[in-house]
Design a protein around this motif. Structure first.
Motif, PDB file in Angstrom:
ATOM      1  N   THR A   1      -3.585  -4.506  -9.545  1.00 56.49           N
ATOM      2  CA  THR A   1      -4.427  -4.185  -8.487  1.00 56.49           C
ATOM      3  C   THR A   1      -5.633  -3.009  -8.542  1.00 56.49           C
ATOM      4  O   THR A   1      -6.430  -2.737  -7.781  1.00 56.49           O
ATOM      5  CB  THR A   1      -3.740  -4.101  -7.039  1.00 56.49           C
ATOM      6  OG1 THR A   1      -3.171  -2.681  -7.038  1.00 56.49           O
ATOM      7  CG2 THR A   1      -3.153  -5.172  -6.693  1.00 56.49           C
ATOM      8  N   GLN A   2      -5.341  -2.319  -9.777  1.00 58.67           N
ATOM      9  CA  GLN A   2      -6.173  -0.914  -9.882  1.00 58.67           C
ATOM     10  C   GLN A   2      -6.859  -1.177 -11.300  1.00 58.67           C
ATOM     11  O   GLN A   2      -6.801  -0.128 -12.108  1.00 58.67           O
ATOM     12  CB  GLN A   2      -5.485   0.116  -9.951  1.00 58.67           C
ATOM     13  CG  GLN A   2      -4.737   0.366  -8.324  1.00 58.67           C
ATOM     14  CD  GLN A   2      -4.268   1.963  -8.321  1.00 58.67           C
ATOM     15  OE1 GLN A   2      -3.882   2.619  -9.299  1.00 58.67           O
ATOM     16  NE2 GLN A   2      -3.658   2.171  -7.287  1.00 58.67           N
TER      17      GLN A   2
ATOM     18  N   ILE B   1       0.317   2.120   3.049  1.00 61.58           N
ATOM     19  CA  ILE B   1      -1.120   2.060   2.525  1.00 61.58           C
ATOM     20  C   ILE B   1      -1.113   0.836   1.363  1.00 61.58           C
ATOM     21  O   ILE B   1      -1.909  -0.232   1.614  1.00 61.58           O
ATOM     22  CB  ILE B   1      -1.368   3.269   2.020  1.00 61.58           C
ATOM     23  CG1 ILE B   1      -1.603   4.490   2.763  1.00 61.58           C
ATOM     24  CG2 ILE B   1      -2.626   2.958   0.856  1.00 61.58           C
ATOM     25  CD1 ILE B   1      -1.754   5.757   2.045  1.00 61.58           C
ATOM     26  N   ILE B   2      -0.060   0.592   0.332  1.00 61.87           N
ATOM     27  CA  ILE B   2      -0.333  -0.440  -0.345  1.00 61.87           C
ATOM     28  C   ILE B   2      -0.118  -1.746   0.198  1.00 61.87           C
ATOM     29  O   ILE B   2      -0.876  -2.919   0.142  1.00 61.87           O
ATOM     30  CB  ILE B   2       0.947  -0.384  -1.330  1.00 61.87           C
ATOM     31  CG1 ILE B   2       0.716   0.585  -2.414  1.00 61.87           C
ATOM     32  CG2 ILE B   2       1.135  -1.661  -2.331  1.00 61.87           C
ATOM     33  CD1 ILE B   2       1.995   1.180  -3.119  1.00 61.87           C
TER      34      ILE B   2
ATOM     35  N   TYR C   1      -3.569  -2.851   2.025  1.00 61.63           N
ATOM     36  CA  TYR C   1      -4.380  -3.044   1.092  1.00 61.63           C
ATOM     37  C   TYR C   1      -4.156  -4.653   0.716  1.00 61.63           C
ATOM     38  O   TYR C   1      -4.865  -5.609   0.626  1.00 61.63           O
ATOM     39  CB  TYR C   1      -4.618  -2.351   0.048  1.00 61.63           C
ATOM     40  CG  TYR C   1      -5.395  -1.245   0.216  1.00 61.63           C
ATOM     41  CD1 TYR C   1      -6.837  -1.278  -0.130  1.00 61.63           C
ATOM     42  CD2 TYR C   1      -4.929   0.033   0.460  1.00 61.63           C
ATOM     43  CE1 TYR C   1      -7.675  -0.332   0.100  1.00 61.63           C
ATOM     44  CE2 TYR C   1      -6.033   1.026   1.112  1.00 61.63           C
ATOM     45  CZ  TYR C   1      -7.431   0.888   0.693  1.00 61.63           C
ATOM     46  OH  TYR C   1      -8.499   1.692   0.982  1.00 61.63           O
ATOM     47  N   GLU C   2      -2.792  -5.108   0.628  1.00 60.55           N
ATOM     48  CA  GLU C   2      -2.295  -6.231   0.178  1.00 60.55           C
ATOM     49  C   GLU C   2      -2.813  -7.337   1.035  1.00 60.55           C
ATOM     50  O   GLU C   2      -3.005  -8.524   0.864  1.00 60.55           O
ATOM     51  CB  GLU C   2      -0.868  -6.242  -0.205  1.00 60.55           C
ATOM     52  CG  GLU C   2      -0.412  -5.619  -1.581  1.00 60.55           C
ATOM     53  CD  GLU C   2       1.100  -5.362  -1.828  1.00 60.55           C
ATOM     54  OE1 GLU C   2       1.925  -5.730  -0.807  1.00 60.55           O
ATOM     55  OE2 GLU C   2       1.448  -5.268  -3.004  1.00 60.55           O
TER      56      GLU C   2
ATOM     57  N   ASP D   1      -5.081  -7.061   3.039  1.00 60.00           N
ATOM     58  CA  ASP D   1      -6.535  -7.168   3.126  1.00 60.00           C
ATOM     59  C   ASP D   1      -7.014  -8.006   2.002  1.00 60.00           C
ATOM     60  O   ASP D   1      -8.344  -7.875   1.865  1.00 60.00           O
ATOM     61  CB  ASP D   1      -7.089  -6.108   3.671  1.00 60.00           C
ATOM     62  CG  ASP D   1      -8.470  -6.081   4.133  1.00 60.00           C
ATOM     63  OD1 ASP D   1      -8.760  -7.263   4.998  1.00 60.00           O
ATOM     64  OD2 ASP D   1      -9.387  -5.338   3.579  1.00 60.00           O
ATOM     65  N   THR D   2      -6.166  -8.495   1.027  1.00 59.78           N
ATOM     66  CA  THR D   2      -7.028  -8.821  -0.239  1.00 59.78           C
ATOM     67  C   THR D   2      -7.956  -9.972   0.064  1.00 59.78           C
ATOM     68  O   THR D   2      -8.924  -9.947  -0.680  1.00 59.78           O
ATOM     69  CB  THR D   2      -5.815  -9.377  -1.429  1.00 59.78           C
ATOM     70  OG1 THR D   2      -5.090 -10.303  -0.446  1.00 59.78           O
ATOM     71  CG2 THR D   2      -5.132  -8.222  -1.670  1.00 59.78           C
TER      72      THR D   2
ATOM     73  N   SER E   1     -11.847  -8.555   1.021  1.00 63.61           N
ATOM     74  CA  SER E   1     -12.670  -7.837  -0.264  1.00 63.61           C
ATOM     75  C   SER E   1     -13.731  -8.613  -0.916  1.00 63.61           C
ATOM     76  O   SER E   1     -13.856  -9.723  -1.236  1.00 63.61           O
ATOM     77  CB  SER E   1     -11.703  -7.304  -1.306  1.00 63.61           C
ATOM     78  OG  SER E   1     -10.892  -8.197  -1.830  1.00 63.61           O
TER      79      SER E   1
END
Length: 335
Positions: free
Chosen positions: A280-281, A324-325, A328-329, A331-332, A335
């Motif tokens: 993811t980065q 936090i992780i 974000y997961e 909200d994939t 994006s």
């Protein structure tokens, strides 16, 4: 350790726990009772400490879970291990998993204590804190080539470096080689001053940080000077054959497919290689495929190559990192 339920059925449960060893109880509570505070906040209970007793006040489910967590942590201390904030967080996460499987108040929740795997370094003893970390560490000892894939804070690189230091100290390898792609994380830093070492060291700093946790400063400096430990950008690996070495490629999601192939084919006799990364980065330019994803696709079926996966449940940094992780997961798709 003994437990007594001292509350009427209609009221919040008040469980009284008694501990025989006052010194272990101090470690169980943590500095300024920080461990107790973490349990209180997560489970919604109140913990009152009097002498060698802890009184747990709250609803029946919450106090039962708090008792189980405290029992597991105390057993850990009785076994000669330490209890740190990350251990408390790990036990609480395990308790949450158990609570979701229909556990009733008063039932014994099986919370695994990860015995049997420890990594001894010059400065500290390191042990995996989650089941995924335990499997990962075991695979590092068992396989010549292992992948650790998952989000930040799950101990992928930290544990790999710890195993490398342990194997070096034990004489199983002659050197440690740590590498990363020198790719900027989404921003242009421009030209950096100094010689080549000055230019690449900022990219390598997380690897230095891990080594500093495991080796005394003077010894580490001497090993770096003698090139028994090397920290270098991925581009510097071209043309080398890495024999009798423990080799770690960190941030492998930022290696191109050609770089990954080049790196993997450096593996020499008597060496072990660990590839870590977070899909993811990826900081490669748009349209450039990640070498980590290609390696995962191409090498999955090859024997003696292990793939180990981590999730937010394996995060051992600040508890907020896991939250936090997960955010974000979730909200994939936006994006």
């Amino acid at each position: 350790m003994t437990s007594t339920d001292i509350s009427p059925p209609s009221m919040n449960t008040a469980r009284l726990l008694e501990f025989q060893d006052n010194r272990l109880l101090i470690d169980l509570c943590g500095a300024y009772d920080a461990h107790l505070a973490a349990i209180e906040k997560t489970l919604g209970v109140q913990i009152v400490r009097r002498g060698n007793q802890l009184s747990l006040i709250g609803d029946d489910d919450a106090t039962a879970r708090a008792e189980t967590v405290l029992n597991a942590l105390y057993a850990r201390l009785e076994g000669g291990r330490t209890v740190e904030p990350a251990d408390v967080e790990s036990m609480l996460r395990m308790g949450d998993s158990a609570a979701g499987t229909g556990v009733r108040a008063g039932d014994q929740i099986e919370m695994p204590i990860l015995d049997g795997i420890e990594i001894q370094t010059r400065k500290k003893r390191v042990e995996p804190r989650t089941a995924a970390q335990k499997d990962y560490v075991q695979s590092l000892f068992d396989n010549e080539l292992a992948f650790g894939i998952g989000p930040a804070g799950t101990g992928k690189t930290y544990l790999a470096v710890a195993v490398g230091v342990s194997m070096f100290i034990g004489g199983h390898v002659d050197k440690i080689i740590l590498s990363r792609p020198a790719v900027e994380a989404g921003e242009k830093l421009g030209y950096l001053p100094g010689d080549m070492k000055d230019k690449v060291d900022p990219y390598m700093q997380p690897l230095y940080d891990a080594l500093n946790d495991f080796l005394p400063g003077k010894q580490l400096a001497k090993l770096l000077e003698d090139k028994k430990i090397e920290i270098a950008p991925l581009a510097f690996m071209r043309g080398r054959t890495l024999s009798n070495a423990f080799v770690v490629l960190d941030e492998a999601q930022n290696a191109t497919s050609m770089q990954m192939k080049m790196f993997l084919t450096r593996l020499g006799e008597g060496s072990r290689m660990v590839i870590t990364g977070d899909r993811t980065q990826i900081d490669l330019p748009r349209g450039v495929p990640s070498g980590l994803q290609d390696a995962e696709r191409l090498l999955k079926t090859i024997p003696k190559i292990s793939f180990n996966y981590f999730t937010s449940k394996d995060v051992v940094r600040h508890p907020l990192v896991a939250a936090i992780i997960e955010a974000y997961e979730a909200d994939t798709g936006h994006s």
